[in-house]
Design an enzyme around this catalytic site. Structure first.
Site, PDB file in Angstrom:
ATOM      1  N   ASN A   1       3.949 -12.885   7.217  1.00 42.44           N
ATOM      2  CA  ASN A   1       2.890 -11.927   6.890  1.00 42.44           C
ATOM      3  C   ASN A   1       2.975 -10.822   7.934  1.00 42.44           C
ATOM      4  O   ASN A   1       2.999 -11.111   9.126  1.00 42.44           O
ATOM      5  CB  ASN A   1       1.533 -12.643   6.966  1.00 42.44           C
ATOM      6  CG  ASN A   1       0.378 -11.672   6.933  1.00 42.44           C
ATOM      7  OD1 ASN A   1       0.476 -10.592   6.354  1.00 42.44           O
ATOM      8  ND2 ASN A   1      -0.726 -12.040   7.555  1.00 42.44           N
ATOM      9  N   GLY A   2       3.037  -9.563   7.488  1.00 35.73           N
ATOM     10  CA  GLY A   2       3.130  -8.452   8.438  1.00 35.73           C
ATOM     11  C   GLY A   2       4.286  -7.528   8.063  1.00 35.73           C
ATOM     12  O   GLY A   2       4.791  -7.595   6.940  1.00 35.73           O
TER      13      GLY A   2
ATOM     14  N   LYS B   1     -15.044   1.760  -6.817  1.00 34.38           N
ATOM     15  CA  LYS B   1     -15.134   0.578  -7.683  1.00 34.38           C
ATOM     16  C   LYS B   1     -14.430   0.857  -9.011  1.00 34.38           C
ATOM     17  O   LYS B   1     -13.680   0.035  -9.510  1.00 34.38           O
ATOM     18  CB  LYS B   1     -16.589   0.169  -7.959  1.00 34.38           C
ATOM     19  CG  LYS B   1     -17.331  -0.495  -6.838  1.00 34.38           C
ATOM     20  CD  LYS B   1     -16.957  -1.945  -6.579  1.00 34.38           C
ATOM     21  CE  LYS B   1     -15.858  -2.070  -5.576  1.00 34.38           C
ATOM     22  NZ  LYS B   1     -16.195  -1.944  -4.175  1.00 34.38           N
TER      23      LYS B   1
ATOM     24  N   CYS C   1      -0.442 -10.976   2.629  1.00 35.13           N
ATOM     25  CA  CYS C   1       0.306 -12.200   2.342  1.00 35.13           C
ATOM     26  C   CYS C   1      -0.425 -13.388   2.976  1.00 35.13           C
ATOM     27  O   CYS C   1      -1.115 -13.243   3.968  1.00 35.13           O
ATOM     28  CB  CYS C   1       1.735 -12.186   2.864  1.00 35.13           C
ATOM     29  SG  CYS C   1       2.687 -10.779   2.317  1.00 35.13           S
TER      30      CYS C   1
ATOM     31  N   GLU D   1     -18.630   5.018  -3.240  1.00 31.36           N
ATOM     32  CA  GLU D   1     -18.425   3.606  -3.553  1.00 31.36           C
ATOM     33  C   GLU D   1     -18.304   3.396  -5.073  1.00 31.36           C
ATOM     34  O   GLU D   1     -17.474   2.606  -5.534  1.00 31.36           O
ATOM     35  CB  GLU D   1     -19.572   2.774  -2.956  1.00 31.36           C
ATOM     36  CG  GLU D   1     -19.547   1.294  -3.242  1.00 31.36           C
ATOM     37  CD  GLU D   1     -18.295   0.562  -2.755  1.00 31.36           C
ATOM     38  OE1 GLU D   1     -17.476   1.153  -2.042  1.00 31.36           O
ATOM     39  OE2 GLU D   1     -18.142  -0.600  -3.151  1.00 31.36           O
TER      40      GLU D   1
ATOM     41  N   HIS E   1     -17.521  24.171  -4.401  1.00 30.81           N
ATOM     42  CA  HIS E   1     -16.454  24.594  -3.494  1.00 30.81           C
ATOM     43  C   HIS E   1     -15.079  24.148  -3.981  1.00 30.81           C
ATOM     44  O   HIS E   1     -14.128  24.126  -3.210  1.00 30.81           O
ATOM     45  CB  HIS E   1     -16.726  24.061  -2.081  1.00 30.81           C
ATOM     46  CG  HIS E   1     -18.030  24.550  -1.526  1.00 30.81           C
ATOM     47  ND1 HIS E   1     -18.241  25.879  -1.220  1.00 30.81           N
ATOM     48  CD2 HIS E   1     -19.200  23.910  -1.280  1.00 30.81           C
ATOM     49  CE1 HIS E   1     -19.485  26.027  -0.787  1.00 30.81           C
ATOM     50  NE2 HIS E   1     -20.089  24.845  -0.829  1.00 30.81           N
TER      51      HIS E   1
ATOM     52  N   TRP F   1       2.026 -10.024  -0.930  1.00 31.79           N
ATOM     53  CA  TRP F   1       1.554  -8.687  -1.287  1.00 31.79           C
ATOM     54  C   TRP F   1       2.665  -7.767  -0.795  1.00 31.79           C
ATOM     55  O   TRP F   1       2.881  -7.617   0.408  1.00 31.79           O
ATOM     56  CB  TRP F   1       0.234  -8.373  -0.601  1.00 31.79           C
ATOM     57  CG  TRP F   1      -0.337  -7.047  -0.979  1.00 31.79           C
ATOM     58  CD1 TRP F   1      -1.125  -6.774  -2.059  1.00 31.79           C
ATOM     59  CD2 TRP F   1      -0.183  -5.811  -0.275  1.00 31.79           C
ATOM     60  NE1 TRP F   1      -1.455  -5.441  -2.066  1.00 31.79           N
ATOM     61  CE2 TRP F   1      -0.896  -4.822  -0.987  1.00 31.79           C
ATOM     62  CE3 TRP F   1       0.497  -5.432   0.884  1.00 31.79           C
ATOM     63  CZ2 TRP F   1      -0.953  -3.489  -0.578  1.00 31.79           C
ATOM     64  CZ3 TRP F   1       0.445  -4.108   1.297  1.00 31.79           C
ATOM     65  CH2 TRP F   1      -0.280  -3.156   0.559  1.00 31.79           C
TER      66      TRP F   1
ATOM     67  N   GLU G   1     -10.497   1.026  -8.473  1.00 29.92           N
ATOM     68  CA  GLU G   1      -9.762  -0.204  -8.205  1.00 29.92           C
ATOM     69  C   GLU G   1      -9.849  -1.204  -9.355  1.00 29.92           C
ATOM     70  O   GLU G   1      -8.915  -1.963  -9.574  1.00 29.92           O
ATOM     71  CB  GLU G   1     -10.138  -0.837  -6.858  1.00 29.92           C
ATOM     72  CG  GLU G   1     -11.546  -1.270  -6.696  1.00 29.92           C
ATOM     73  CD  GLU G   1     -11.839  -1.840  -5.291  1.00 29.92           C
ATOM     74  OE1 GLU G   1     -10.921  -2.284  -4.608  1.00 29.92           O
ATOM     75  OE2 GLU G   1     -13.015  -1.831  -4.899  1.00 29.92           O
TER      76      GLU G   1
ATOM     77  N   ARG H   1      -5.180 -12.882  -0.464  1.00 29.31           N
ATOM     78  CA  ARG H   1      -4.392 -12.058   0.454  1.00 29.31           C
ATOM     79  C   ARG H   1      -3.203 -11.401  -0.234  1.00 29.31           C
ATOM     80  O   ARG H   1      -2.535 -10.539   0.339  1.00 29.31           O
ATOM     81  CB  ARG H   1      -3.875 -12.908   1.609  1.00 29.31           C
ATOM     82  CG  ARG H   1      -4.961 -13.599   2.386  1.00 29.31           C
ATOM     83  CD  ARG H   1      -4.363 -14.477   3.443  1.00 29.31           C
ATOM     84  NE  ARG H   1      -3.869 -13.691   4.550  1.00 29.31           N
ATOM     85  CZ  ARG H   1      -4.550 -13.469   5.667  1.00 29.31           C
ATOM     86  NH1 ARG H   1      -5.743 -13.976   5.815  1.00 29.31           N
ATOM     87  NH2 ARG H   1      -4.045 -12.754   6.635  1.00 29.31           N
TER      88      ARG H   1
ATOM     89  N   LYS I   1      -7.352  -8.954  -1.191  1.00 32.29           N
ATOM     90  CA  LYS I   1      -8.705  -9.020  -0.627  1.00 32.29           C
ATOM     91  C   LYS I   1      -8.712  -8.713   0.865  1.00 32.29           C
ATOM     92  O   LYS I   1      -9.614  -8.077   1.364  1.00 32.29           O
ATOM     93  CB  LYS I   1      -9.270 -10.428  -0.879  1.00 32.29           C
ATOM     94  CG  LYS I   1     -10.695 -10.609  -0.439  1.00 32.29           C
ATOM     95  CD  LYS I   1     -11.643  -9.986  -1.432  1.00 32.29           C
ATOM     96  CE  LYS I   1     -13.073 -10.009  -0.968  1.00 32.29           C
ATOM     97  NZ  LYS I   1     -13.838  -8.869  -1.513  1.00 32.29           N
TER      98      LYS I   1
HETATM   99  C1  AGP Z   1     -13.343  -2.971  -1.670  1.00 30.93           C
HETATM  100  O1  AGP Z   1     -13.666  -3.100  -3.000  1.00 30.93           O
HETATM  101  C2  AGP Z   1     -11.949  -2.947  -1.361  1.00 30.93           C
HETATM  102  N1  AGP Z   1     -11.216  -3.972  -1.968  1.00 30.93           N
HETATM  103  C3  AGP Z   1     -11.539  -2.529   0.037  1.00 30.93           C
HETATM  104  O2  AGP Z   1     -11.821  -1.180   0.120  1.00 30.93           O
HETATM  105  C4  AGP Z   1     -12.153  -3.235   1.262  1.00 30.93           C
HETATM  106  O3  AGP Z   1     -13.493  -2.928   1.368  1.00 30.93           O
HETATM  107  C5  AGP Z   1     -11.378  -2.786   2.514  1.00 30.93           C
HETATM  108  O4  AGP Z   1     -10.048  -3.171   2.402  1.00 30.93           O
HETATM  109  C6  AGP Z   1     -11.966  -3.323   3.793  1.00 30.93           C
HETATM  110  O5  AGP Z   1     -11.954  -4.709   3.823  1.00 30.93           O
HETATM  111  P1  AGP Z   1     -12.786  -5.511   4.889  1.00 30.93           P
HETATM  112  O6  AGP Z   1     -14.224  -5.252   4.623  1.00 30.93           O
HETATM  113  O7  AGP Z   1     -12.397  -6.942   4.676  1.00 30.93           O
HETATM  114  O8  AGP Z   1     -12.377  -4.998   6.244  1.00 30.93           O
END
Ligand code: AGP
Length: 606
Positions: A98-99, A483, A2, A479, A502, A74, A486, A27, A601
């Site tokens: 926020n929190g 990607k 948030c 990774e 396995h 959020w 998400e 956020r 983000k």
């Molecule tokens: C990455 O694509 C993500 N949105 C997420 O995994 C991100 O890398 C993670 O939340 C960590 O964020 P930061 O690097 O700001 O700590």
């Protein structure tokens, strides 16, 4: 997560609040709201969805008032909806938060017994009613303190009062909150970025601090209710390029500018003339480091895994990695001969910050690798290594991943050189290779541009996808899968290729897309054998390699042959086709590229 904004001014504040909320949307973006004081009354407007919708509401029915708070949400407690959007107001107070308030259920029961009627499903509304209740018997500062003491959990708050209608109050515990000093107005913000267009004079609240803002004065109190002075920091004037330019979205811009990211980062750290790396003032002498522990979340964690491979290869130091949300609760044997490294693009990730805090409490040396140098994580670490990637706006991290890996690699070779674990000539060769990297990144980007939209078509109707690699290609597989998940909401798994037999091999069926990351390295033949096992079971293989070998391409649906590099540098190039793949699958599925569903983000909740 948030985002919070607050302004105490002598002019109308609604439009500045809206502009700042747009900057804070990274956020959270499931609902938005604003409250101002108009003719001595609290005036609240909110809606489900983006700040744009709130702006349209205000266009039809403007919010007046020179004191205001705003919020982008959020969701944690309660679905994203208008009723759960912040601010949460009573006749007396209005709160943005926020929190997470962990004891909200108990507090709610007590307040309901007193006759308070809750409209929302949020944990925030208890703050509104607690304040309202305490204000009946106590003055402002006491009512705030009694409310904050009743709360368990983490919070950053912005508060407006009907009775005290010339102030905006801010408070924090666990979640960051910045205060800005402007000309004839003062500000509250979840971060300095949201305030940057209004002021470069900033103060950060420490845990337990409360601030009271009027248009010409800011007062601070610490957790013991003692009036305190805070240091003002002047933010750098580096104007960040936050325009999309000719790109359709920020993510494609961020992917395509990774050669520039790499160039800037290499320039900052590598002295090509002296053939050296500008890294001094280590908090602990690299020669005496016993262990390096590297911690991050999500994409940042994947960069930590690449660092484990590099450091193990090029130094004799013991390496441990962990995701921050696990590390913070483990029973760690801390050692002051160890270096604890935290990787975070935003520098605000709650889990990573808590892990750092745990290290600080145990008095061990910390280093952070961040993109935002004014962030909480950077400010709390002994040693900060910026990645110099420029602001990353797309929620899915791309250029920051590139920067994180680069700084970790640069750190690795510098430590190795100081400890004399690589020779001078090897060190200099690696410096030379770094110089060439931006051009190789550009070449890889160009090479993949036309092919990726075609390959992406194979994914849109599939149940999911798998990404396999060994060694340094394993974190790249993770990774790639992250990607795709998400951005396109497809199920995707990243695995070490040797782990397939396995269990996960059971997932392979006719037509399942499987991305094999196989640079010509010491694992190459083994990875190709694993690829054959996938092909034999009907998997549709997309091979990403830098080896020109016609035989291995047989029965492979698509092969991408990207530029050759030193074995240790392959992650920098191998990651690019995977970012583009996720991007194009998501585009074909009409997903929101820069703001994928359910995400944000900066993850400032646990
Ligand atoms: C990455 O694509 C993500 N949105 C997420 O995994 C991100 O890398 C993670 O939340 C960590 O964020 P930061 O690097 O700001 O700590």
């Amino acid at each position: 997560m948030c985002g919070i904004i607050g302004i105490a001014s002598s002019k109308l504040v609604a439009s500045s609040i809206i502009q700042s909320l747009k900057k804070l949307e990274y956020r959270g973006y499931d609902s938005a709201g604003i409250a101002t004081i108009v003719n001595g009354e609290i005036n609240e407007k909110k809606c489900a969805g983006r700040v744009d919708s709130l702006e349209k509401m205000l266009f039809k029915s403007p919010s007046k008032g020179s004191l205001g708070i705003g919020h982008v949400r959020w969701a944690t407690h309660g679905v994203p909806s208008k009723v759960n959007a912040h601010p949460h107001s009573s006749d007396e107070v209005s709160v943005v938060h926020n929190g997470i308030i962990e004891n909200s259920n108990e507090l709610k029961k007590d307040l309901e017994k007193k006759g308070y009627k809750f409209k929302s499903q949020t944990d925030t509304e208890v703050i509104t009613f607690l304040l309202t209740d305490f204000l009946k018997d106590f003055d402002l500062v006491d009512a705030i303190n009694k409310t904050l003491r009743a709360l368990n959990g983490s919070f950053a708050l912005g508060i407006l009062f009907k009775k005290y209608n010339d102030i905006v109050v801010g408070a924090r515990r666990g979640s960051p909150l910045a205060v800005g000093y402007g000309p004839e107005e003062n500000y509250l913000g979840s971060d300095s970025y949201a305030l940057k267009s209004m002021t470069n004079k900033i103060t950060y609240l420490d845990d337990g601090d409360v601030c009271i803002l009027t248009n010409n004065k800011i007062e601070f109190y610490n957790s013991k209710n003692k009036k305190i002075n805070k240091k003002i920091l002047i933010l750098s004037n580096n104007e960040i390029n936050t325009e999309k330019g000719d790109y359709k979205d920020f993510m494609s811009k961020e992917i395509n500018e990774q050669n520039i990211t790499a160039k800037t980062c290499v320039k900052e750290y590598v002295d090509q003339l002296r053939k050296d790396i500008n890294l001094y003032n280590f908090p602990i002498n690299p020669k005496s480091i016993e262990k390096i522990v590297i911690i991050g979340c999500g994409t940042a964690y994947h960069s930590c895994i690449t660092a484990k491979y590099w450091l193990e290869e090029l130094t004799n130091i013991q390496i441990e990695i962990d995701v921050a949300s696990e590390f913070r609760y483990r029973k760690i044997k801390f050692n002051n001969k160890n270096l604890y490294v935290f990787v975070s693009q935003s520098g605000e990730t709650a889990d990573t910050f808590a892990a750092l805090d745990l290290c600080k409490k145990n008095k061990v040396k910390t280093c952070s690798i961040v993109n935002v140098v004014e962030s909480s994580i950077a400010r709390s670490s002994d040693f900060v290594l910026p990645i110099h990637a420029g602001q990353e706006i797309g929620v899915a991290s791309t250029k920051a991943f590139m920067g994180q890996m680069l700084v970790l690699y640069i750190l690795t070779i510098k430590i190795s050189e100081i400890r004399k674990e690589i020779s001078k000539s090897d060190f200099e060769k690696r410096i030379n290779d770094l110089k060439k990297l931006p051009d190789l990144i550009k070449e890889t980007l160009n090479y993949c541009q036309d092919t990726m939209p075609i390959i992406a078509k194979d994914f849109i109707n599939s149940k999911g996808a798998m990404f396999l690699g060994r060694g340094l290609s394993f974190p790249i597989a993770l990774e790639g899968a992250l990607k795709l998940k998400e951005l396109s909401y497809l199920h995707a798994e990243g695995y070490p290729a040797g782990e397939m037999k396995h269990g996960p091999l059971a997932l392979i069926e006719e037509g399942l897309p499987v991305v094999i990351i196989a640079p010509k390295d010491r694992y190459f033949e083994k990875t190709i054998s694993n690829m054959q096992e996938v092909i034999a079971r009907g998997g549709k293989v997309i091979l990403i390699t830098n080896e020109n070998n016609k035989i291995i391409r047989e029965n492979v649906r698509f092969t991408l042959e990207i530029p050759k590099t030193d074995e240790q540098l392959s992650p920098f190039l191998m990651t690019i086709p995977l970012q583009l793949l996720a991007y194009h699958v998501a585009t074909l599925k009409n997903c929101d590229i820069d703001k994928p569903r359910n995400l944000a983000k900066s993850v400032t909740v646990e």
